[in-house]
Design a protein around this motif. Structure first.
Motif, PDB file in Angstrom:
ATOM      1  N   ALA A  75     -15.800   0.905  47.529  1.00 64.62           N
ATOM      2  CA  ALA A  75     -16.947   1.750  47.880  1.00 64.62           C
ATOM      3  C   ALA A  75     -16.510   3.189  48.146  1.00 64.62           C
ATOM      4  N   LYS A  76     -15.384   3.369  48.833  1.00 63.81           N
ATOM      5  CA  LYS A  76     -14.877   4.722  49.099  1.00 63.81           C
ATOM      6  C   LYS A  76     -14.605   5.462  47.788  1.00 63.81           C
ATOM      7  N   VAL A  77     -13.979   4.775  46.848  1.00 65.96           N
ATOM      8  CA  VAL A  77     -13.672   5.404  45.559  1.00 65.96           C
ATOM      9  C   VAL A  77     -14.968   5.724  44.808  1.00 65.96           C
ATOM     10  N   LEU A  78     -15.889   4.786  44.789  1.00 63.70           N
ATOM     11  CA  LEU A  78     -17.159   4.998  44.082  1.00 63.70           C
ATOM     12  C   LEU A  78     -17.965   6.140  44.709  1.00 63.70           C
ATOM     13  N   THR A  79     -17.888   6.275  46.018  1.00 61.17           N
ATOM     14  CA  THR A  79     -18.555   7.397  46.683  1.00 61.17           C
ATOM     15  C   THR A  79     -17.985   8.713  46.163  1.00 61.17           C
TER      16      THR A  79
END
Length: 172
Positions: A75-79
Motif C-alpha cells: 500500500a505504501k508503494v502504491l500510494t
C-alpha cells in the motif's frame, strides 16, 4: 538458507541494504517460493525501486494472501505511485491486524486528506481516536480527539461494509 537470512538481516541492521537485497536474491534463486525473502526484498525496495518492490510484494501475497505487513508495504508503494484506490484496499487489509491497525488507518486518512476529503479522513480516524498515533494525526488535521469523536457523519466508516461493497476488487 538460514545462514543467508542471518546475513541479510544483519546487513539490514547495520545499514547495508544493498548487501541485504543481494542476499535475499540469492535465497530466492535457491528457493524461488520463499515468502520471507520476497517480503523482505519488497520492503527494502519500497522506498528505492517501486516497480521491483511491487513485484516482490505481490509475489509474496500469492503465497500468503492475508499477510498484513506485506499488504501494508505494498500500500505504501502504491500510494507513492498515485494508485490510491489500490493502496486503500491494501491498507484496509493491513488494518485488520492489531499491530498495524492504527498505522494503516492513519495512512488511509492521509490519502483522503491529500485529496481534499478531510471529512472522510476524520471519519476514518473516528473509531480509533483514543490511539495515541491517531490523536497526533488528528491534531495535524486541526482536531482534538474528543472533538473528532463528537462529529457526526452521515456514513461512519465501517470497513467491513466498505469491503463488502466491492472495494476489495482493487487488490491485485
Amino acid at each position: 538458507t538460514r545462514v543467508l537470512f542471518l546475513r541479510a538481516t544483519g546487513a539490514e541492521k547495520i545499514g547495508k541494504p544493498e548487501i541485504a537485497i543481494l542476499t535475499y536474491q540469492i535465497i530466492l534463486k535457491l528457493e524461488p517460493d520463499n515468502f520471507f525473502a520476497m517480503r523482505a526484498a519488497g520492503i527494502i525496495f519500497h522506498d528505492r525501486d517501486a516497480e521491483r518492490s511491487v513485484l516482490y510484494l505481490e509475489n509474496a501475497l500469492l503465497r500468503f494472501p492475508e499477510d498484513a505487513l506485506t499488504h501494508y508495504y505494498l500500500a505504501k508503494v502504491l500510494t507513492g505511485q498515485q494508485k490510491t484506490d489500490q493502496a486503500i484496499a491494501h491498507y484496509l487489509v493491513a488494518s485488520q491486524d492489531a499491530d498495524l491497525k492504527a498505522a494503516a488507518t492513519i495512512e488511509i486518512a492521509r490519502i483522503y486528506a491529500a485529496q481534499g476529503e478531510k471529512d472522510i479522513a476524520i471519519g476514518v480516524l473516528q473509531p480509533l481516536a483514543d490511539y495515541p498515533q491517531v490523536k497526533s494525526y488528528l491534531k495535524e488535521l486541526g482536531y482534538d480527539a474528543d472533538e473528532a469523536k463528537k462529529l457526526k457523519f452521515e456514513d461512519r466508516f465501517d470497513f467491513s461494509v466498505y469491503l463488502k461493497r466491492g472495494y476489495d476488487d482493487n487488490i491485485m
